[in-house]
Scaffold this motif. Structure first.
Motif, PDB file in Angstrom:
ATOM      1  N   THR A  66       0.831  -1.207   0.000  1.00 14.31           N
ATOM      2  CA  THR A  66       0.000   0.000   0.000  1.00 14.31           C
ATOM      3  C   THR A  66       0.865   1.256   0.000  1.00 14.31           C
ATOM      4  OG1 THR A  66      -1.753  -1.173   1.198  1.00 14.31           O
ATOM      5  CG2 THR A  66      -1.815   1.230   1.241  1.00 14.31           C
ATOM      6  N   PRO A 103     -13.298  -7.751  -5.547  1.00 12.29           N
ATOM      7  CA  PRO A 103     -11.843  -7.854  -5.420  1.00 12.29           C
ATOM      8  C   PRO A 103     -11.362  -9.155  -4.800  1.00 12.29           C
ATOM      9  CG  PRO A 103     -12.734  -6.350  -3.770  1.00 12.29           C
ATOM     10  CD  PRO A 103     -13.853  -6.690  -4.693  1.00 12.29           C
ATOM     11  N   TYR A 152      -1.354  -4.963  -6.287  1.00 12.56           N
ATOM     12  CA  TYR A 152      -2.392  -4.011  -5.888  1.00 12.56           C
ATOM     13  C   TYR A 152      -3.148  -3.495  -7.113  1.00 12.56           C
ATOM     14  CZ  TYR A 152       1.090  -0.389  -7.095  1.00 12.56           C
ATOM     15  OH  TYR A 152       2.016   0.407  -7.737  1.00 12.56           O
ATOM     16  N   ARG A 206      -9.002   4.214  -4.017  1.00 12.74           N
ATOM     17  CA  ARG A 206      -9.183   2.929  -3.335  1.00 12.74           C
ATOM     18  C   ARG A 206      -8.031   2.008  -3.717  1.00 12.74           C
ATOM     19  NH1 ARG A 206     -14.309  -1.117  -4.591  1.00 12.74           N
ATOM     20  NH2 ARG A 206     -13.857  -2.724  -3.020  1.00 12.74           N
ATOM     21  N   ILE A 208      -6.513  -1.619  -3.334  1.00 14.32           N
ATOM     22  CA  ILE A 208      -6.831  -3.003  -2.974  1.00 14.32           C
ATOM     23  C   ILE A 208      -5.564  -3.837  -3.146  1.00 14.32           C
ATOM     24  CG2 ILE A 208      -8.325  -4.985  -3.418  1.00 14.32           C
ATOM     25  CD1 ILE A 208     -10.209  -2.973  -4.863  1.00 14.32           C
ATOM     26  N   ARG A 210      -3.700  -7.641  -2.658  1.00 13.24           N
ATOM     27  CA  ARG A 210      -3.798  -9.085  -2.411  1.00 13.24           C
ATOM     28  C   ARG A 210      -2.392  -9.628  -2.199  1.00 13.24           C
ATOM     29  NH1 ARG A 210      -3.346 -14.087  -5.049  1.00 13.24           N
ATOM     30  NH2 ARG A 210      -4.949 -15.627  -4.504  1.00 13.24           N
ATOM     31  N   PHE A 220      -6.424  -9.955   1.926  1.00 14.10           N
ATOM     32  CA  PHE A 220      -6.866  -8.804   1.146  1.00 14.10           C
ATOM     33  C   PHE A 220      -6.991  -7.607   2.084  1.00 14.10           C
ATOM     34  CE2 PHE A 220      -8.329 -12.345  -1.403  1.00 14.10           C
ATOM     35  CZ  PHE A 220      -8.135 -11.920  -2.705  1.00 14.10           C
ATOM     36  N   THR A 221      -6.496  -6.472   1.642  1.00  9.68           N
ATOM     37  CA  THR A 221      -6.653  -5.227   2.406  1.00  9.68           C
ATOM     38  C   THR A 221      -7.133  -4.138   1.456  1.00  9.68           C
ATOM     39  OG1 THR A 221      -4.358  -4.527   2.047  1.00  9.68           O
ATOM     40  CG2 THR A 221      -4.804  -5.856   4.004  1.00  9.68           C
ATOM     41  N   GLU A 222      -7.899  -3.194   2.008  1.00  6.54           N
ATOM     42  CA  GLU A 222      -8.365  -2.047   1.236  1.00  6.54           C
ATOM     43  C   GLU A 222      -8.071  -0.784   2.015  1.00  6.54           C
ATOM     44  OE1 GLU A 222     -12.089  -2.008  -0.713  1.00  6.54           O
ATOM     45  OE2 GLU A 222     -12.272  -4.202  -0.769  1.00  6.54           O
ATOM     46  N   THR A 223      -7.620   0.237   1.309  1.00  9.40           N
ATOM     47  CA  THR A 223      -7.273   1.509   1.935  1.00  9.40           C
ATOM     48  C   THR A 223      -7.827   2.642   1.079  1.00  9.40           C
ATOM     49  OG1 THR A 223      -5.210   0.522   2.731  1.00  9.40           O
ATOM     50  CG2 THR A 223      -5.397   2.916   2.850  1.00  9.40           C
ATOM     51  N   LEU A 224      -8.453   3.615   1.718  1.00  7.55           N
ATOM     52  CA  LEU A 224      -8.917   4.821   1.030  1.00  7.55           C
ATOM     53  C   LEU A 224      -7.965   5.961   1.359  1.00  7.55           C
ATOM     54  CD1 LEU A 224     -12.810   4.855   1.458  1.00  7.55           C
ATOM     55  CD2 LEU A 224     -11.517   4.345  -0.602  1.00  7.55           C
TER      56      LEU A 224
END
Length: 227
Positions: A66, A103, A152, A206, A208, A210, A220-224
């Motif tokens: 990220t 995702p 990502y 966004r 994403i 993996r 899996f992670t998601e960051t805004l």
């Protein structure tokens, strides 16, 4: 005539010895079962701790991926303020929101938009063929020592590609966002609190990620983020 004494007590002693042997065998079996259960419990606990450790490794690798994505976006903006207005397929960047994005590949309906994490045109995705297949970052971020691999996908949360300042592209913006450069960026004082985060770029992105680890561990992670 010689009289013999009756041996009435011998059968009882033999019966008592047989009963003791049975109880001793039962005790040995019970202790053996308890020992086996203890060993299995310890093994299970070690496996759980090991799996948690592997999961934590993938999360740390996802955080590094990220940060890599954020630095890439910052470099794009630094080089050209319009550098993120168009999609860049090889970089894993999409300049517009994706409806029905799946995702983590958990859905099985045909209306989903899948992410081609394995670069096999989404052929390994469960269920029917998805209506679209989006490419993430082409080159994986790897840690060969730890056996970790991350990819990502960055999605700009806008209605379409293009500049968000021309009025045709709609993008969610953070509170008190500004389209002008502020000398008080990232500063918070009593006189400038309403201008916190002012910048030339205020769209949300966004990220994403993996990450694959050892023993088939996947996270899996998601960051805004916004700038």
């Amino acid at each position: 005539m010689t009289m013999k004494r009756p041996a009435s007590g011998r059968p009882r002693r033999r019966a008592a010895r047989g009963a003791s042997l049975v109880f001793a065998m039962i005790t040995v079996v019970a202790l053996s079962l308890a020992a086996v259960a203890l060993v299995r419990s310890v093994d299970t606990g070690l496996n759980i701790l090991g799996n948690l450790g592997f999961k934590q490794d993938t999360l740390l690798a996802a955080d590094r991926a990220t940060q890599t994505a954020i630095r890439w976006m910052q470099q794009q903006i630094k080089t050209d303020t319009t550098g993120l207005d168009a999609s860049l397929v090889d970089a894993g960047y999409v300049a517009a929101s994706i409806a029905d994005l799946d995702p983590a590949s958990t859905r099985t309906d045909a209306d989903r938009v899948a992410v081609d994490w394995k670069f096999d045109n989404c052929s390994s995705q469960p269920g029917p063929t998805p209506k679209a297949c989006v490419k993430p970052l082409k080159t994986a971020i790897t840690d060969e020592t730890a056996g970790l691999s991350s990819r990502y996908l960055i999605v700009r949360l806008c209605s379409a590609a293009g500049s968000s300042t021309d009025g045709k592209v709609r993008c969610p913006r953070p509170p008190h966002a500004s389209s002008t450069v502020s000398g008080e960026r990232n500063q918070l004082t009593s006189s400038s609190s309403t201008r916190l985060g002012s910048s030339t770029v205020t769209e949300y992105y966004r990220i994403i990620v993996r990450t694959e680890g050892v023993r088939d561990t996947v996270s899996f992670t998601e960051t805004l983020v916004h700038f």
